[in-house]
Enzyme design. Structure first.
Site, PDB file in Angstrom:
ATOM      1  N   LYS A 181      14.892   1.559  -2.553  1.00  0.00           N
ATOM      2  CA  LYS A 181      13.554   1.346  -3.114  1.00  0.00           C
ATOM      3  C   LYS A 181      13.073   2.537  -3.934  1.00  0.00           C
ATOM      4  O   LYS A 181      12.151   2.399  -4.747  1.00  0.00           O
ATOM      5  CB  LYS A 181      12.549   1.042  -2.003  1.00  0.00           C
ATOM      6  CG  LYS A 181      12.238   2.193  -1.070  1.00  0.00           C
ATOM      7  CD  LYS A 181      11.247   1.777  -0.001  1.00  0.00           C
ATOM      8  CE  LYS A 181      10.948   2.911   0.963  1.00  0.00           C
ATOM      9  NZ  LYS A 181      10.285   4.055   0.319  1.00  0.00           N
ATOM     10  N   ASP A 182      13.682   3.728  -3.738  1.00  0.00           N
ATOM     11  CA  ASP A 182      13.260   4.924  -4.481  1.00  0.00           C
ATOM     12  C   ASP A 182      13.871   5.002  -5.873  1.00  0.00           C
ATOM     13  O   ASP A 182      13.423   5.798  -6.709  1.00  0.00           O
ATOM     14  CB  ASP A 182      13.641   6.197  -3.711  1.00  0.00           C
ATOM     15  CG  ASP A 182      12.868   6.350  -2.401  1.00  0.00           C
ATOM     16  OD1 ASP A 182      11.773   5.764  -2.297  1.00  0.00           O
ATOM     17  OD2 ASP A 182      13.364   7.051  -1.505  1.00  0.00           O
ATOM     18  N   ARG A 220       0.848  -0.127  -2.942  1.00  0.00           N
ATOM     19  CA  ARG A 220       1.229  -1.480  -2.528  1.00  0.00           C
ATOM     20  C   ARG A 220       0.645  -1.798  -1.158  1.00  0.00           C
ATOM     21  O   ARG A 220       0.025  -2.857  -0.947  1.00  0.00           O
ATOM     22  CB  ARG A 220       2.763  -1.594  -2.489  1.00  0.00           C
ATOM     23  CG  ARG A 220       3.285  -2.873  -1.852  1.00  0.00           C
ATOM     24  CD  ARG A 220       4.801  -2.813  -1.697  1.00  0.00           C
ATOM     25  NE  ARG A 220       5.241  -1.702  -0.875  1.00  0.00           N
ATOM     26  CZ  ARG A 220       5.281  -1.700   0.456  1.00  0.00           C
ATOM     27  NH1 ARG A 220       4.902  -2.771   1.126  1.00  0.00           N
ATOM     28  NH2 ARG A 220       5.710  -0.648   1.123  1.00  0.00           N
ATOM     29  N   ARG A 221       0.836  -0.884  -0.210  1.00  0.00           N
ATOM     30  CA  ARG A 221       0.304  -1.099   1.136  1.00  0.00           C
ATOM     31  C   ARG A 221      -1.219  -1.109   1.113  1.00  0.00           C
ATOM     32  O   ARG A 221      -1.859  -1.919   1.790  1.00  0.00           O
ATOM     33  CB  ARG A 221       0.815  -0.011   2.081  1.00  0.00           C
ATOM     34  CG  ARG A 221       2.292  -0.144   2.416  1.00  0.00           C
ATOM     35  CD  ARG A 221       2.795   1.068   3.183  1.00  0.00           C
ATOM     36  NE  ARG A 221       4.177   0.915   3.582  1.00  0.00           N
ATOM     37  CZ  ARG A 221       5.008   1.948   3.787  1.00  0.00           C
ATOM     38  NH1 ARG A 221       4.586   3.188   3.611  1.00  0.00           N
ATOM     39  NH2 ARG A 221       6.260   1.725   4.147  1.00  0.00           N
ATOM     40  N   ARG A 271       1.369  11.926   3.174  1.00  0.00           N
ATOM     41  CA  ARG A 271       2.663  12.306   2.640  1.00  0.00           C
ATOM     42  C   ARG A 271       3.485  12.988   3.735  1.00  0.00           C
ATOM     43  O   ARG A 271       2.989  13.331   4.790  1.00  0.00           O
ATOM     44  CB  ARG A 271       2.486  13.285   1.457  1.00  0.00           C
ATOM     45  CG  ARG A 271       1.884  12.675   0.197  1.00  0.00           C
ATOM     46  CD  ARG A 271       2.831  11.744  -0.518  1.00  0.00           C
ATOM     47  NE  ARG A 271       4.142  12.316  -0.733  1.00  0.00           N
ATOM     48  CZ  ARG A 271       4.458  13.152  -1.727  1.00  0.00           C
ATOM     49  NH1 ARG A 271       3.544  13.498  -2.613  1.00  0.00           N
ATOM     50  NH2 ARG A 271       5.688  13.629  -1.854  1.00  0.00           N
ATOM     51  N   ARG A 310       4.721  12.387   9.304  1.00  0.00           N
ATOM     52  CA  ARG A 310       3.630  11.412   9.235  1.00  0.00           C
ATOM     53  C   ARG A 310       3.172  10.999  10.634  1.00  0.00           C
ATOM     54  O   ARG A 310       1.977  10.884  10.896  1.00  0.00           O
ATOM     55  CB  ARG A 310       4.075  10.175   8.444  1.00  0.00           C
ATOM     56  CG  ARG A 310       4.388  10.470   6.990  1.00  0.00           C
ATOM     57  CD  ARG A 310       4.774   9.208   6.246  1.00  0.00           C
ATOM     58  NE  ARG A 310       5.343   9.520   4.940  1.00  0.00           N
ATOM     59  CZ  ARG A 310       5.439   8.669   3.934  1.00  0.00           C
ATOM     60  NH1 ARG A 310       4.999   7.443   4.078  1.00  0.00           N
ATOM     61  NH2 ARG A 310       5.980   9.024   2.795  1.00  0.00           N
ATOM     62  N   CYS A 338       7.078   3.665  -8.274  1.00  0.00           N
ATOM     63  CA  CYS A 338       6.578   3.724  -6.892  1.00  0.00           C
ATOM     64  C   CYS A 338       5.061   3.540  -6.811  1.00  0.00           C
ATOM     65  O   CYS A 338       4.536   3.152  -5.776  1.00  0.00           O
ATOM     66  CB  CYS A 338       6.958   5.059  -6.255  1.00  0.00           C
ATOM     67  SG  CYS A 338       8.720   5.242  -5.941  1.00  0.00           S
TER      68      CYS A 338
END
Length: 524
Positions: free
Chosen positions: A80-81, A132-133, A150, A156, A245
């Site tokens: 996904k990155d 997105r979230r 981050r 996190r 992203c």
């Protein structure tokens, strides 16, 4: 292969797990490899959210530069990155199996409120740096405060532990790969059709130089072509939207019963209500282009929608439609009334499960103040019933999703066969789930309400008619006809069966909830 390969990787715990996974997989194929840790822009700049960073590939650019320079032989990325275009001279040689792409909402236990959607208290501070979230969370819960988060996965989680946030959101794949114990938190797992994941979330990509044909052939033992085909749909959608992203885009493709199913969520900004779409097709070719065309701002959407139930001002469905100035006529064509006022406590003594097939069943059952066994479990049909159960202070141990009650029955039977199951419901229930249980399962049907058709029902001139039950179909068409221009959406296969009898074409949403309805209207 004689030489020892050098694998380029970032230095986070998750990146090292991923690189070592590839190293160990290569070792099983008789290929030796060692790791080289490379810092990326995304690792160095931790005080800015992704949308403040310039360009694309914050976590991949430096690895790609070393690949091109020949200082490493392959790079392992979270798929996904990766930008949607490989730099000239580089290719993706192999794609891993895909971990579950669901999201996890980790909540401090004193910030849990099970009566709220997602189980986090009203006005909670939720940490995520993903637009997105953010867009999808706020669509469900506009009361939440979203703050940047981050750092790598353990960092996190530690920030949550230190109570900098009330809850944080993480990809399930990363937590699973690292084997992190989350028992100190309340954990809500959000499936890909609830929160649509990032394109290619949960998969690894192995990148090499295009000229290294020997290595390409050697890596095919690690390649999963079926996963690559599904990811290609997602990443082509991302490419066609020109995003990175920071784009509030979720896209998830899977193959079910030989058909490709794609869920897409897109907003322009992280604080904007996203549009949702569900598409299904026999082939992956051209599917991405179909999806992107549905999001064309010039596309003509329905001007008005009738739905056979009341729709409150804050509902997801209303907000999704009103974003596009679609008028809503929401009115139930039936009334529900209780059929019992007192519950015989004896029938509750030995039950193992209570299964609800509708919100009304939940509502009328708990009006009776049932004294339930401590260890009783709850099953529900659909997200609407699950939400109503939450409002009564209980979690669902099983949630049947989708429109096919036979499939739901089969899934529920795996858990409930051989037990005692109570089914509160309508007086004339179709008993779809009960029929799927084994003969050694004790089934107790309990009629708690009945439906009564309203009189003199006025027809609707809306462009789209949404029917929520077979009873509402009967009530509406007892006195009204369908106009040639009107399109029909039916919630559930039993409702659809009514239109089959009438010879009327209709759309069946993927899920019989407000998100599924919004997807269906947007997809017409």
């Amino acid at each position: 292969m004689d030489r020892t390969l050098i694998i380029g990787t970032r230095g986070s715990e998750l990146a090292l797990w991923q690189a070592n996974f590839v190293k160990d997989s290569l070792a099983k194929a008789g290929i030796n490899a060692e790791l080289k840790i490379i810092k990326t822009q995304g690792d160095r700049i931790l005080n800015l959210s992704f949308d403040k960073l310039e360009g694309k590939g914050f976590f991949t650019k430096e690895l790609e530069e070393e690949l091109l320079a020949g200082t490493i032989d392959l790079a392992v990325h979270s798929h996904k990155d990766l930008p949607t275009e490989n730099p000239p001279g580089l290719i993706i040689a192999a794609v891993s199996e895909r971990e579950d792409p669901s999201e996890l909402l980790l909540i401090l236990k004193d910030c849990v409120d099970v009566k709220q959607k997602l189980s986090v208290k009203y006005g909670a501070i939720v940490g995520t740096s993903s637009n997105r979230r953010k867009a999808q969370l706020l669509a469900y819960r506009p009361d939440l405060e979203i703050e940047d988060l981050r750092g790598n996965v353990p960092t996190r989680i530690n920030k949550l532990r230190e109570e900098n946030y009330d809850a944080i959101m993480l990809a399930k794949a990363g937590v699973s790969r690292l084997g992190i114990d989350l028992s100190e938190f309340h954990v809500e797992e959000l499936t890909p059709n609830e929160i649509v994941p990032a394109p290619a979330q949960g998969a690894l990509a192995i990148q090499i130089r295009e000229s290294d044909t020997e290595l390409f052939e050697a890596l095919q033992v690690l390649h999963h072509a079926d996963v690559a085909e599904q990811l290609a749909v997602e990443r082509t959608v991302l490419k066609l939207f020109g995003g990175g992203c920071h784009l509030p885009l979720g896209c998830y493709c899977r193959k079910e019963d030989g058909r490709f199913q794609v869920f897409t969520s897109k907003a322009e900004e992280g604080d904007q209500f996203p549009d949702r779409l569900f598409l299904e097709a026999d082939k992956s070719e051209g599917l991405s282009e179909q999806i992107v065309a549905k999001f064309n701002p010039e596309r003509k959407l329905p001007g008005s929608v009738f739905i056979s139930r009341e729709v409150n001002e804050q509902s997801y469905f209303r907000r999704a439609l009103e974003k596009h100035n679609i008028q809503i006529d929401g009115r139930s064509l039936i009334r529900t009334v209780p059929v019992i006022t007192k519950l015989d406590s004896y029938i509750l003594k030995h039950i193992d499960w209570v299964f609800f097939s509708s919100k009304n069943a939940v509502e009328y059952f708990f009006h009776l103040d049932p004294l339930l066994p401590k260890d009783v479990k709850f099953g529900v049909m659909g997200a609407g019933s699950e939400e109503m159960l939450r409002r009564k202070g209980h979690f669902a141990d099983f949630t049947g999703l989708g429109n096919d009650s036979a499939d739901v029955a089969e899934e529920f039977a795996r858990l409930a066969n051989g037990t005692q199951v109570l089914f509160p419901g309508a007086e004339e229930s179709l008993r779809s789930v009960q029929k799927g249980l084994s003969a050694d399962t004790k089934v107790i049907d309990l009629a708690v309400y009945e439906t009564v058709l309203e009189e003199e029902i006025e027809g609707s001139g809306a462009d789209v008619l949404v029917f929520t039950s077979p009873s509402n179909v009967d009530a509406y068409f007892a006195e009204n006809l369908l106009d040639p221009y009107q399109k029909v959406i039916a919630i559930g296969k039993s409702t659809g069966a009514k239109f089959d009898e009438m010879g009327v074409k209709y759309t069946l949403p993927f899920s019989p909830d407000e998100v599924g309805l919004a997807e269906a209207v947007f997809g017409l």
